[in-house]
Design a protein around this motif. Structure first.
Motif, PDB file in Angstrom:
ATOM      1  N   MET A   1      32.632  44.283 -31.269  1.00 24.69           N
ATOM      2  CA  MET A   1      33.050  45.374 -31.844  1.00 24.69           C
ATOM      3  C   MET A   1      34.666  45.359 -31.886  1.00 24.69           C
ATOM      4  O   MET A   1      35.180  45.364 -30.676  1.00 24.69           O
ATOM      5  N   ASN A   2      35.510  45.842 -32.661  1.00 24.92           N
ATOM      6  CA  ASN A   2      36.722  45.668 -32.605  1.00 24.92           C
ATOM      7  C   ASN A   2      37.404  46.846 -32.063  1.00 24.92           C
ATOM      8  O   ASN A   2      37.098  48.067 -32.112  1.00 24.92           O
ATOM      9  N   SER A   3      38.136  46.635 -31.055  1.00 19.53           N
ATOM     10  CA  SER A   3      39.095  47.909 -30.471  1.00 19.53           C
ATOM     11  C   SER A   3      40.137  48.268 -31.252  1.00 19.53           C
ATOM     12  O   SER A   3      40.792  47.316 -31.839  1.00 19.53           O
ATOM     13  N   ASP A   4      40.506  49.363 -31.026  1.00 22.11           N
ATOM     14  CA  ASP A   4      41.706  50.120 -32.000  1.00 22.11           C
ATOM     15  C   ASP A   4      42.989  49.611 -31.298  1.00 22.11           C
ATOM     16  O   ASP A   4      43.068  49.378 -29.942  1.00 22.11           O
ATOM     17  N   LEU A   5      44.105  49.086 -32.092  1.00 19.66           N
ATOM     18  CA  LEU A   5      45.151  48.567 -31.561  1.00 19.66           C
ATOM     19  C   LEU A   5      45.902  49.540 -30.571  1.00 19.66           C
ATOM     20  O   LEU A   5      46.577  49.195 -29.700  1.00 19.66           O
ATOM     21  N   LYS A   6      45.721  50.791 -30.986  1.00 23.09           N
ATOM     22  CA  LYS A   6      46.733  51.805 -30.156  1.00 23.09           C
ATOM     23  C   LYS A   6      46.045  51.520 -28.628  1.00 23.09           C
ATOM     24  O   LYS A   6      46.623  51.807 -27.671  1.00 23.09           O
ATOM     25  N   THR A   7      44.615  51.541 -28.429  1.00 20.10           N
ATOM     26  CA  THR A   7      44.117  51.721 -27.267  1.00 20.10           C
ATOM     27  C   THR A   7      44.545  50.400 -26.348  1.00 20.10           C
ATOM     28  O   THR A   7      44.852  50.470 -25.406  1.00 20.10           O
ATOM     29  N   ILE A   8      44.663  49.029 -27.018  1.00 17.71           N
ATOM     30  CA  ILE A   8      44.978  48.010 -26.449  1.00 17.71           C
ATOM     31  C   ILE A   8      46.258  48.025 -26.088  1.00 17.71           C
ATOM     32  O   ILE A   8      47.024  47.727 -25.007  1.00 17.71           O
ATOM     33  N   ALA A   9      47.381  48.636 -26.978  1.00 19.22           N
ATOM     34  CA  ALA A   9      48.777  48.913 -26.509  1.00 19.22           C
ATOM     35  C   ALA A   9      48.844  49.814 -25.248  1.00 19.22           C
ATOM     36  O   ALA A   9      49.751  49.547 -24.601  1.00 19.22           O
ATOM     37  N   GLU A  10      48.046  50.864 -25.111  1.00 16.07           N
ATOM     38  CA  GLU A  10      47.948  51.622 -24.112  1.00 16.07           C
ATOM     39  C   GLU A  10      47.524  50.939 -22.802  1.00 16.07           C
ATOM     40  O   GLU A  10      48.330  51.095 -21.894  1.00 16.07           O
ATOM     41  N   ALA A  11      46.861  50.244 -22.960  1.00 18.37           N
ATOM     42  CA  ALA A  11      46.410  49.227 -21.710  1.00 18.37           C
ATOM     43  C   ALA A  11      47.373  48.337 -21.199  1.00 18.37           C
ATOM     44  O   ALA A  11      48.079  47.992 -20.242  1.00 18.37           O
ATOM     45  N   LEU A  12      48.114  47.743 -22.490  1.00 19.75           N
ATOM     46  CA  LEU A  12      49.179  46.760 -22.053  1.00 19.75           C
ATOM     47  C   LEU A  12      50.476  47.638 -21.461  1.00 19.75           C
ATOM     48  O   LEU A  12      51.204  46.957 -21.089  1.00 19.75           O
ATOM     49  N   SER A  13      50.730  48.741 -21.744  1.00 22.21           N
ATOM     50  CA  SER A  13      51.774  49.465 -21.476  1.00 22.21           C
ATOM     51  C   SER A  13      51.720  49.971 -19.679  1.00 22.21           C
ATOM     52  O   SER A  13      52.761  50.453 -19.397  1.00 22.21           O
ATOM     53  N   ASP A  14      50.688  49.800 -19.440  1.00 23.95           N
ATOM     54  CA  ASP A  14      50.580  50.202 -17.762  1.00 23.95           C
ATOM     55  C   ASP A  14      51.217  49.278 -16.922  1.00 23.95           C
ATOM     56  O   ASP A  14      51.869  48.184 -17.299  1.00 23.95           O
ATOM     57  N   ASP A  15      51.332  49.423 -15.797  1.00 27.71           N
ATOM     58  CA  ASP A  15      52.281  48.972 -14.749  1.00 27.71           C
ATOM     59  C   ASP A  15      51.581  47.447 -14.015  1.00 27.71           C
ATOM     60  O   ASP A  15      51.966  46.917 -13.176  1.00 27.71           O
ATOM     61  N   ARG A  16      50.480  47.222 -14.379  1.00 26.69           N
ATOM     62  CA  ARG A  16      49.626  46.142 -14.125  1.00 26.69           C
ATOM     63  C   ARG A  16      50.184  44.600 -14.579  1.00 26.69           C
ATOM     64  O   ARG A  16      50.991  44.835 -15.391  1.00 26.69           O
ATOM     65  N   ILE A  17      50.109  43.661 -13.552  1.00 23.60           N
ATOM     66  CA  ILE A  17      50.698  42.443 -14.130  1.00 23.60           C
ATOM     67  C   ILE A  17      49.898  41.649 -15.054  1.00 23.60           C
ATOM     68  O   ILE A  17      48.542  41.694 -14.684  1.00 23.60           O
ATOM     69  N   LYS A  18      50.273  41.207 -15.949  1.00 26.87           N
ATOM     70  CA  LYS A  18      49.484  40.593 -16.994  1.00 26.87           C
ATOM     71  C   LYS A  18      49.602  39.209 -17.444  1.00 26.87           C
ATOM     72  O   LYS A  18      50.609  38.633 -17.692  1.00 26.87           O
ATOM     73  N   ALA A  19      48.415  38.248 -17.175  1.00 25.16           N
ATOM     74  CA  ALA A  19      48.462  37.054 -17.813  1.00 25.16           C
ATOM     75  C   ALA A  19      48.368  36.986 -19.176  1.00 25.16           C
ATOM     76  O   ALA A  19      47.080  37.422 -19.502  1.00 25.16           O
ATOM     77  N   ILE A  20      49.156  36.203 -20.032  1.00 21.21           N
ATOM     78  CA  ILE A  20      48.990  36.047 -21.354  1.00 21.21           C
ATOM     79  C   ILE A  20      48.523  34.627 -21.747  1.00 21.21           C
ATOM     80  O   ILE A  20      49.150  33.909 -21.452  1.00 21.21           O
ATOM     81  N   LEU A  21      47.249  34.519 -22.043  1.00 20.08           N
ATOM     82  CA  LEU A  21      46.824  33.184 -22.060  1.00 20.08           C
ATOM     83  C   LEU A  21      46.509  32.878 -23.505  1.00 20.08           C
ATOM     84  O   LEU A  21      46.233  33.448 -24.500  1.00 20.08           O
ATOM     85  N   VAL A  22      46.902  31.452 -23.730  1.00 15.49           N
ATOM     86  CA  VAL A  22      46.871  30.921 -25.126  1.00 15.49           C
ATOM     87  C   VAL A  22      45.913  29.512 -25.031  1.00 15.49           C
ATOM     88  O   VAL A  22      45.723  28.687 -23.846  1.00 15.49           O
ATOM     89  N   HIS A  23      45.041  29.293 -26.206  1.00 11.18           N
ATOM     90  CA  HIS A  23      44.170  28.126 -26.062  1.00 11.18           C
ATOM     91  C   HIS A  23      44.877  26.809 -25.823  1.00 11.18           C
ATOM     92  O   HIS A  23      46.239  26.671 -25.898  1.00 11.18           O
ATOM     93  N   GLY A  24      44.143  25.655 -25.481  1.00 11.46           N
ATOM     94  CA  GLY A  24      44.548  24.296 -25.223  1.00 11.46           C
ATOM     95  C   GLY A  24      45.366  23.761 -26.492  1.00 11.46           C
ATOM     96  O   GLY A  24      44.977  24.117 -27.669  1.00 11.46           O
TER      97      GLY A  24
END
Length: 188
Positions: A1-24
């Motif tokens: 099920m697709n999450s709303d982009l606004k919800t994802i933006a809110e999650a990415l905007s917090d203070d946690r450190i984030k690993a952005i992963l890309v495929h091989g």
């Protein structure tokens, strides 16, 4: 099920450190997507567990972008872009992920990921990331915009397979950041 982009933006905007992963053997669409997220949201680092393809390596060097090996162990959040299954990151397919943003046909392999957004009507993942940043209300940097253009350009086969939305997104970034076509082409 697709999450709303606004919800994802809110999650990415917090203070946690984030690993952005890309495929091989990550292509320009993956790198451009990861780069734009890393530049527009705080606390991000880019990881390519199985490296970058030839063009992406060249662009990463040109843009002086650090791309790490591994899968972001020790980071608070893992965000996966432009990757249709966990096996493209680790052979076992076993990896805890918090967010997935993709444009490939959904495989069901990301079932259970808390925040999942896949729009297979898009030619590139960079289009979705542009929309994510716009929805977040973040002022995109010019270098992030040009990296998104690079991903859109390569994933559309230099517009051969472009759909109207890609062309609109591409044009919007060119106009907003005064980027000429020659500059976008020179990147890749």
């Amino acid at each position: 099920m697709n999450s709303d982009l606004k919800t994802i933006a809110e999650a990415l905007s917090d203070d946690r450190i984030k690993a952005i992963l890309v495929h091989g053997n990550a292509d320009m669409d993956a790198l451009g997507s990861a780069y734009a997220i890393a530049r527009c949201f705080t606390g991000c680092a880019i990881f390519a567990p199985d490296g970058l393809d030839r063009v992406s390596k060249m662009v990463a060097a040109k843009m002086e972008t650090a791309v790490r090996e591994g899968t972001g162990e020790g980071f608070d959040m893992r965000v996966v872009v432009d990757t249709s299954s966990p096996e493209q990151l680790v052979p076992s397919g076993t990896l805890t992920v918090d967010v997935v943003i993709d444009h490939h046909k959904a495989t069901g392999r990301w079932d259970g990921v808390p925040l999942f957004h896949c729009d297979d009507t898009r030619t590139s993942c960079c289009e979705i990331v542009k929309e994510l940043i716009d929805v977040a209300g973040i002022e995109m940097t010019r270098d992030a915009a040009i990296m998104l253009l690079g991903g859109m350009l390569t994933d559309s086969g230099h517009f051969q397979f472009a759909k109207p939305h890609l062309l609109s997104s591409f044009s919007d970034l060119m106009e907003r950041f005064d980027i000429g076509m020659d500059e976008a082409m020179d990147l890749v």
